[in-house]
Design a protein around this motif. Structure first.
Motif, PDB file in Angstrom:
ATOM      1  N   GLN A 112       0.813  -1.306  -0.097  1.00 57.29           N
ATOM      2  CA  GLN A 112       0.068   0.084  -0.224  1.00 57.29           C
ATOM      3  C   GLN A 112       0.845   1.312  -0.108  1.00 57.29           C
ATOM      4  OE1 GLN A 112      -3.033  -1.122   3.148  1.00 57.29           O
ATOM      5  NE2 GLN A 112      -4.338   0.101   1.588  1.00 57.29           N
ATOM      6  N   LEU A 113       1.808   1.114   0.743  1.00 49.00           N
ATOM      7  CA  LEU A 113       2.882   2.474   0.802  1.00 49.00           C
ATOM      8  C   LEU A 113       3.553   2.585  -0.586  1.00 49.00           C
ATOM      9  CD1 LEU A 113       4.182   4.524   2.557  1.00 49.00           C
ATOM     10  CD2 LEU A 113       5.842   2.913   3.076  1.00 49.00           C
ATOM     11  N   THR A 114       3.791   1.623  -1.199  1.00 48.43           N
ATOM     12  CA  THR A 114       4.420   1.838  -2.419  1.00 48.43           C
ATOM     13  C   THR A 114       3.382   2.148  -3.550  1.00 48.43           C
ATOM     14  OG1 THR A 114       6.116  -0.079  -1.949  1.00 48.43           O
ATOM     15  CG2 THR A 114       5.742   0.770  -4.377  1.00 48.43           C
ATOM     16  N   GLN A 115       2.064   1.762  -3.435  1.00 45.90           N
ATOM     17  CA  GLN A 115       1.185   1.897  -4.432  1.00 45.90           C
ATOM     18  C   GLN A 115       0.932   3.677  -4.219  1.00 45.90           C
ATOM     19  OE1 GLN A 115      -1.896  -0.657  -3.841  1.00 45.90           O
ATOM     20  NE2 GLN A 115      -0.880  -2.075  -4.964  1.00 45.90           N
ATOM     21  N   SER A 116       0.819   4.001  -2.893  1.00 42.32           N
ATOM     22  CA  SER A 116       0.146   5.335  -2.624  1.00 42.32           C
ATOM     23  C   SER A 116       1.621   6.470  -2.926  1.00 42.32           C
ATOM     24  CB  SER A 116       0.166   5.255  -1.033  1.00 42.32           C
ATOM     25  OG  SER A 116      -0.910   4.509  -0.680  1.00 42.32           O
ATOM     26  N   THR A 117       2.704   6.075  -2.557  1.00 45.01           N
ATOM     27  CA  THR A 117       3.901   6.656  -3.145  1.00 45.01           C
ATOM     28  C   THR A 117       3.875   6.974  -4.512  1.00 45.01           C
ATOM     29  OG1 THR A 117       5.185   6.131  -1.152  1.00 45.01           O
ATOM     30  CG2 THR A 117       6.414   7.141  -2.885  1.00 45.01           C
ATOM     31  N   ASN A 118       3.686   6.028  -5.292  1.00 45.03           N
ATOM     32  CA  ASN A 118       3.654   6.091  -6.885  1.00 45.03           C
ATOM     33  C   ASN A 118       2.580   6.931  -7.161  1.00 45.03           C
ATOM     34  OD1 ASN A 118       5.917   4.549  -6.876  1.00 45.03           O
ATOM     35  ND2 ASN A 118       4.740   2.483  -7.339  1.00 45.03           N
ATOM     36  N   ALA A 119       1.299   6.804  -6.523  1.00 44.31           N
ATOM     37  CA  ALA A 119       0.181   7.681  -6.860  1.00 44.31           C
ATOM     38  C   ALA A 119       0.330   9.068  -6.519  1.00 44.31           C
ATOM     39  CB  ALA A 119      -1.066   7.060  -5.997  1.00 44.31           C
ATOM     40  N   LEU A 120       1.116   9.260  -5.394  1.00 44.96           N
ATOM     41  CA  LEU A 120       1.344  10.798  -5.074  1.00 44.96           C
ATOM     42  C   LEU A 120       2.175  11.310  -5.986  1.00 44.96           C
ATOM     43  CD1 LEU A 120       1.084  13.111  -3.227  1.00 44.96           C
ATOM     44  CD2 LEU A 120       3.052  11.980  -1.967  1.00 44.96           C
ATOM     45  N   GLU A 121       3.220  10.657  -6.577  1.00 45.31           N
ATOM     46  CA  GLU A 121       4.359  11.297  -7.400  1.00 45.31           C
ATOM     47  C   GLU A 121       3.697  11.516  -8.873  1.00 45.31           C
ATOM     48  OE1 GLU A 121       7.415   8.265  -7.817  1.00 45.31           O
ATOM     49  OE2 GLU A 121       8.280   8.536  -6.093  1.00 45.31           O
ATOM     50  N   SER A 122       2.738  10.544  -9.063  1.00 38.72           N
ATOM     51  CA  SER A 122       1.842  10.749 -10.637  1.00 38.72           C
ATOM     52  C   SER A 122       1.057  12.114 -10.333  1.00 38.72           C
ATOM     53  CB  SER A 122       1.066   9.549 -10.795  1.00 38.72           C
ATOM     54  OG  SER A 122       0.198   9.714 -11.976  1.00 38.72           O
ATOM     55  N   ALA A 123       0.352  12.170  -9.286  1.00 39.59           N
ATOM     56  CA  ALA A 123      -0.685  13.265  -8.779  1.00 39.59           C
ATOM     57  C   ALA A 123       0.045  14.542  -9.019  1.00 39.59           C
ATOM     58  CB  ALA A 123      -1.273  13.014  -7.723  1.00 39.59           C
ATOM     59  N   GLU A 124       1.354  14.557  -8.261  1.00 38.10           N
ATOM     60  CA  GLU A 124       2.036  15.776  -8.068  1.00 38.10           C
ATOM     61  C   GLU A 124       2.784  16.318  -9.637  1.00 38.10           C
ATOM     62  OE1 GLU A 124       4.934  14.850  -5.193  1.00 38.10           O
ATOM     63  OE2 GLU A 124       4.121  15.731  -3.633  1.00 38.10           O
ATOM     64  N   GLU A 125       3.156  15.280 -10.454  1.00 37.62           N
ATOM     65  CA  GLU A 125       3.296  15.499 -11.741  1.00 37.62           C
ATOM     66  C   GLU A 125       2.113  16.086 -12.502  1.00 37.62           C
ATOM     67  OE1 GLU A 125       5.083  13.275 -15.583  1.00 37.62           O
ATOM     68  OE2 GLU A 125       4.708  11.988 -13.927  1.00 37.62           O
ATOM     69  N   LEU A 126       0.980  15.615 -12.397  1.00 37.82           N
ATOM     70  CA  LEU A 126      -0.049  16.043 -13.111  1.00 37.82           C
ATOM     71  C   LEU A 126      -0.595  17.327 -12.611  1.00 37.82           C
ATOM     72  CD1 LEU A 126      -2.311  15.566 -15.164  1.00 37.82           C
ATOM     73  CD2 LEU A 126      -3.505  14.220 -13.372  1.00 37.82           C
ATOM     74  N   LEU A 127      -0.312  17.665 -11.378  1.00 35.46           N
ATOM     75  CA  LEU A 127      -0.820  18.935 -10.611  1.00 35.46           C
ATOM     76  C   LEU A 127       0.319  20.042 -11.243  1.00 35.46           C
ATOM     77  CD1 LEU A 127      -2.444  20.722  -8.774  1.00 35.46           C
ATOM     78  CD2 LEU A 127      -0.710  20.000  -6.937  1.00 35.46           C
ATOM     79  N   GLU A 128       1.547  19.549 -11.461  1.00 29.89           N
ATOM     80  CA  GLU A 128       2.673  20.818 -11.919  1.00 29.89           C
ATOM     81  C   GLU A 128       2.173  21.011 -13.447  1.00 29.89           C
ATOM     82  OE1 GLU A 128       7.429  21.044 -12.634  1.00 29.89           O
ATOM     83  OE2 GLU A 128       6.476  19.211 -11.583  1.00 29.89           O
ATOM     84  N   PHE A 129       1.836  19.834 -14.239  1.00 33.78           N
ATOM     85  CA  PHE A 129       1.651  19.988 -15.632  1.00 33.78           C
ATOM     86  C   PHE A 129       0.425  20.933 -15.690  1.00 33.78           C
ATOM     87  CE2 PHE A 129      -0.868  18.271 -19.472  1.00 33.78           C
ATOM     88  CZ  PHE A 129       0.120  18.954 -20.319  1.00 33.78           C
ATOM     89  N   ALA A 130      -0.820  20.704 -14.800  1.00 37.23           N
ATOM     90  CA  ALA A 130      -1.825  21.372 -14.680  1.00 37.23           C
ATOM     91  C   ALA A 130      -1.767  22.968 -14.519  1.00 37.23           C
ATOM     92  CB  ALA A 130      -3.134  20.758 -13.733  1.00 37.23           C
ATOM     93  N   ASN A 131      -0.889  23.308 -13.396  1.00 34.21           N
ATOM     94  CA  ASN A 131      -0.711  24.442 -13.205  1.00 34.21           C
ATOM     95  C   ASN A 131       0.261  25.346 -14.416  1.00 34.21           C
ATOM     96  OD1 ASN A 131      -1.457  24.995 -10.545  1.00 34.21           O
ATOM     97  ND2 ASN A 131       0.018  23.851  -9.739  1.00 34.21           N
ATOM     98  N   HIS A 132       1.085  24.740 -15.029  1.00 31.89           N
ATOM     99  CA  HIS A 132       1.848  25.134 -16.165  1.00 31.89           C
ATOM    100  C   HIS A 132       0.850  25.591 -17.270  1.00 31.89           C
ATOM    101  CE1 HIS A 132       5.656  25.198 -14.575  1.00 31.89           C
ATOM    102  NE2 HIS A 132       5.894  23.938 -14.651  1.00 31.89           N
ATOM    103  N   ALA A 133      -0.223  24.655 -17.480  1.00 31.78           N
ATOM    104  CA  ALA A 133      -1.381  24.763 -18.296  1.00 31.78           C
ATOM    105  C   ALA A 133      -2.084  26.224 -18.370  1.00 31.78           C
ATOM    106  CB  ALA A 133      -2.360  23.491 -18.645  1.00 31.78           C
TER     107      ALA A 133
END
Length: 494
Positions: A83-104
């Protein structure tokens, strides 16, 4: 484009909230994972200590039970680590998407912006952060593997881990928050006649939703509860919410905690505002006392107005003041021995209580507009409403507003409750113990008000963090605050 921008901003807000949830969940998983290690080591140590006292006949049982603990540790560690690995990966993906959205948001070309917004929306739909379960698949509790061989030493071949009660389930719909008391109700998922008692833990918090591993306040505990409900009384509601969890105990061990619940405990909290109080008042957070030496030796000699006809006693004229307080508003001065609350009321229903110290000669309790003049006295302007108690020379108890007084034909209570319904334009005073209505002002508050107090030759203590008492709410509904002591309020209303 504006519509798409607003939609994108909503997506960004959703992502930010999800990221915060993931941070909290990862923190919970990490805490549980660490707890599994610590608690596993503890029960293994306890187990080994028991086996060290036994002879060789225990060796086979020792090996078997140790393996069980290690298997349970491995199982829980494996589940939590996944669960910790999955959550960490999900957070990394969400942060990347959030950064992309902010740039958009900075894209000026409409076609390129539309393409980016669609891409973000499609990625959000498939984002793993929104497909994860936010409940740990294992807990760090290992008490079901504890041992106590004091009686079993004669039955070595029949050794088993101690039975542990299942986790209770809190019945949120049956829980109640009323009159600064909280009643928590729970049940067991299956009947267990071996349960001896329950442990209820609670803590105050300003965070809504699931409790956080790291919060600013610690859990408090109520032990040895024999029934499936418990009421905490006399609470001060100085936080927006409270977390609760329960565990069942038999004679041997305590079981897992219930899923925690969060109940709302909002109330009106404020302190005395020492920055603008009269220099002859010694002000602390929840108390104010007359200090005849306050301000002496200062050069400023501003006097109050005469205020003829006042029922408020005055000390010797010429008491000194100093320049206005460095923050907020000017200090009250002259004969306006006033202190205000530090929090204003601009909506809703609120309640607080005041108690006069023994032998207090004169005091007033009420509310005022925030722009009350520094020479103004409570009850003598059309922006103040109060009840006034005078125990100097000639005793009196009266309601005051706009320089008009109405004598109250009731005894002065030890504690006075103040109820302010800002939206309903009502200010009522009660005997805090019996909830007898003393007086009600009906008015229309045209701007925010603050709790207001006057004291001379004595002191007041303040109680806040109180809900509006149910007796007061019931009285307001049935009587609408009219009758008895307030038959001539219209003439005093602002």
């Amino acid at each position: 484009m504006d519509t798409q921008k607003e939609a994108l901003q909503r997506i960004i807000a959703t992502l930010a909230n999800k990221n915060e949830e993931l941070h909290n969940f990862i923190e919970t998983l990490s805490h549980l994972l660490a707890g599994v290690q610590v608690n596993s080591s503890q029960v293994v140590s306890d187990l080994e200590e028991e086996f060290d006292t036994l002879f060789s006949i225990l060796e086979e049982s020792k090996e078997s039970m140790t393996n069980t603990i290690k298997q349970e540790q491995a199982r829980k560690s494996h589940e939590l680590q996944n669960q910790l690995t999955q959550s960490t990966n999900a957070l990394e993906s969400a942060e990347e998407l959030l950064e992309f959205a902010n740039h958009a948001l900075d894209i000026k070309d409409e076609e390129e912006f539309t393409k980016a917004a669609k891409q973000i929306k499609d990625r959000v739909t498939m984002a793993p952060a929104f497909r994860l379960t936010m409940k740990p698949k294992a807990t760090d509790n290992m008490t079901h593997l504890m041992v106590d061989f004091s009686q079993e030493r004669q039955l070595l071949q029949g050794l088993r881990f101690l039975p542990v009660p299942r986790a209770p389930e809190i019945e949120v719909q049956d829980c109640m928050v009323l009159d600064n008391a909280v009643t928590v109700v729970w049940r067991m998922p299956v009947e267990d006649s071996k349960i001896d008692h329950y442990i209820l833990e609670y803590r105050k918090t300003n965070h809504e939703g699931l409790p956080r591993v790291k919060d600013e306040r610690c859990w408090e505990l109520v032990d040895n509860i024999k029934s499936t409900e418990h009421t905490l009384t006399g609470l001060k509601f100085d936080s927006k919410f409270m977390n609760f969890r329960v565990r069942a105990c038999n004679k041997a061990a305590a079981g897992d905690y219930s899923d925690p619940v969060t109940l709302e405990t909002r109330a009106f909290n404020f302190d005395f505002d020492s920055s603008s109080s009269h220099l002859n008042l010694k002000v602390e957070e929840c108390s104010v006392e007359w200090d005849p030496q306050g301000g002496k030796g200062l050069d400023s000699k501003v006097k109050g107005k005469e205020n003829k006809g006042s029922g408020t006693p005055s000390p010797k004229r010429g008491s000194t003041t100093r320049s206005p307080a460095p923050r907020g508003r000017d200090r009250f001065t002259g004969e306006s021995y006033t202190v205000l609350g530090d929090t204003s009321i601009d909506s809703g229903q609120h309640y607080w209580e005041v108690k006069a110290l023994k032998d207090c000669k004169s005091y007033s309790v009420g509310v005022a507009f925030k722009n009350l003049g520094k020479f103004d006295q409570l009850g003598k302007t059309n922006t103040t409403w109060c009840i006034h108690v005078n125990n100097w020379l000639q005793n009196s108890f009266a309601a005051k507003h706009n320089n008009k007084a109405k004598s109250l034909d009731v005894s002065v209570p030890e504690r006075i409750g103040v109820y302010c319904d800002f939206d309903g334009g009502q200010l009522s005073f009660y005997n805090a113990e019996s909830k007898q209505l003393l007086h009600t002002f009906k008015t229309k508050f045209t701007q925010p008000v603050v709790p207001a107090f006057m004291v001379w030759c004595g002191g007041l203590s303040l109680s806040t963090g109180l809900q509006v008492p149910s007796a007061v709410r019931s009285f307001q509904k049935t009587e609408n605050g009219l009758g008895g002591s307030n038959s001539s309020l219209n003439s005093m209303a602002h």
